[in-house]
Design a protein around this motif. Structure first.
Motif, mmCIF file in Angstrom:
data_model
loop_
_atom_site.group_PDB
_atom_site.id
_atom_site.type_symbol
_atom_site.label_atom_id
_atom_site.label_comp_id
_atom_site.label_asym_id
_atom_site.label_seq_id
_atom_site.Cartn_x
_atom_site.Cartn_y
_atom_site.Cartn_z
ATOM 1 N N LYS A 79 0.817 -1.215 0.000
ATOM 2 C CA LYS A 79 0.000 0.000 0.000
ATOM 3 C C LYS A 79 0.851 1.266 0.000
ATOM 4 O O LYS A 79 0.456 2.277 -0.577
ATOM 5 C CB LYS A 79 -0.958 -0.017 1.201
ATOM 6 C CG LYS A 79 -2.014 -1.122 1.094
ATOM 7 C CD LYS A 79 -3.111 -1.006 2.141
ATOM 8 C CE LYS A 79 -2.671 -1.382 3.544
ATOM 9 N NZ LYS A 79 -2.252 -2.801 3.663
ATOM 10 N N THR A 80 2.014 1.221 0.641
ATOM 11 C CA THR A 80 2.854 2.427 0.729
ATOM 12 C C THR A 80 3.212 2.969 -0.662
ATOM 13 O O THR A 80 2.975 4.144 -0.953
ATOM 14 C CB THR A 80 4.139 2.132 1.531
ATOM 15 O OG1 THR A 80 3.785 1.389 2.691
ATOM 16 C CG2 THR A 80 4.845 3.408 1.939
ATOM 17 N N ASP A 102 -2.949 6.920 5.981
ATOM 18 C CA ASP A 102 -2.533 5.517 5.986
ATOM 19 C C ASP A 102 -3.015 4.868 7.280
ATOM 20 O O ASP A 102 -3.029 5.501 8.328
ATOM 21 C CB ASP A 102 -1.003 5.416 5.860
ATOM 22 C CG ASP A 102 -0.567 3.993 5.538
ATOM 23 O OD1 ASP A 102 -1.396 3.212 5.022
ATOM 24 O OD2 ASP A 102 0.604 3.658 5.798
ATOM 25 N N GLU A 103 -3.393 3.607 7.190
ATOM 26 C CA GLU A 103 -4.006 2.905 8.322
ATOM 27 C C GLU A 103 -5.173 3.740 8.854
ATOM 28 O O GLU A 103 -5.261 4.068 10.050
ATOM 29 C CB GLU A 103 -2.965 2.609 9.408
ATOM 30 C CG GLU A 103 -1.728 1.946 8.830
ATOM 31 C CD GLU A 103 -1.261 0.704 9.566
ATOM 32 O OE1 GLU A 103 -1.531 0.584 10.760
ATOM 33 O OE2 GLU A 103 -0.631 -0.151 8.910
HETATM 34 MG MG MG Z 1 1.115 0.029 5.325
#
Ligand code: MG
Ligand code: ADP
Length: 241
Positions: free
Chosen positions: A79-80, A181-182
């Protein structure tokens, strides 16, 4: 089109929304479709990122297309880079003291540091200024040793960011690209107020927003929809053995 269908079936990918672009089959596809920066491409190769993962195949073209994104994909699925590649491409070059244009929020310092490290790899040799809002940088901003507007991108936890925003040391009005993110953690009760405060400070009407998480509970999905513009929803299932 049939390639896109086969790809989505094979990797258990669901994509919901309007005007969804085809997934990419390789990073090279981004050269012809989106004029991917050559330096960015060579930085990917140098870091041994040769093939995009399924979440990257879907979310990179959608983000470059200008869509807001809600992406749900398992831990370890890449995902990054899925949010960093389009961010670096969109930012282009440093715009001298223009102000922060890219903002990445992460629930923990450790994760923020990892994202910052990946971002440094992708922007190597590029004229972009990337900041990690560490304790030390926060101190320098507070004492005016460094001006917040010199950064093109800032990576931070919500609390550390909101402290310097409230002191007027960082301005988020120029932020065009916001990544959470998250996101399930960022919208959980302990962070919700700070995350909300950051969102209010990102007042640019052209703000593009991306939300990434391994799990997106119903209430987070609703919150996300309330602050986003017709987001594309990408869901990557666990690939069966
Ligand atoms: Mg991640
Ligand atoms: P997630 O955030 O989905 O849990 P990460 O972005 O942390 O996953 O990526 C997990 C690992 O996979 C990292 O070590 C990252 O460097 C690696 N990775 C990501 N994308 C690729 C790629 N396209 N090719 C090879 N390795 C990759």
């Amino acid at each position: 089109e049939s390639d896109a269908k086969a790809f989505r079936k094979a990797f258990k990918v669901q994509v919901v929304g309007n005007d969804i672009p085809f997934p990419i089959g390789s990073f090279e596809d981004l050269i012809t479709r989106f004029q991917l920066d050559k330096k960015l491409l060579s930085n990917l190769a140098d870091a041994k990122f040769t093939e995009p993962t399924p979440i990257q195949c879907e979310s990179i073209p959608s983000t470059l297309h200008g869509h807001d994104i809600i992406a749900c994909a398992p831990t370890g699925s890449g995902k990054t880079l899925a949010f960093l590649i389009p961010l670096v491409q969109k930012l282009g070059q440093n715009q001298k003291n223009f102000g922060i244009r890219g903002l990445i929020l992460s629930p923990t310092k450790e994760l923020a540091t990892q994202i910052h490290n990946e971002l440094l790899k992708l922007t190597k040799g590029k004229n972009l200024i990337i900041g990690l809002l560490s304790k030390s940088l926060s101190g320098k901003l507070r004492s005016d040793l460094i001006k917040g507007n010199k950064y093109d991108v800032m990576v931070s936890t919500p609390l550390r960011l909101i402290e310097v925003v409230r002191m007027g040391k960082i301005d988020l009005r120029e932020v065009k690209h916001l990544v959470l993110d998250e996101a399930d953690k960022l919208f959980a009760p302990e962070f919700l107020e700070q995350t909300d405060d950051v969102l209010h400070n990102c007042s640019n009407p052209k703000l593009q927003m991306s939300i990434y998480s391994a799990t997106i509970p119903e209430e987070v999905e609703e919150l996300a929809h309330s602050v986003m513009k017709e987001p594309i929803r990408i869901n990557i299932g666990r690939k069966e053995a």
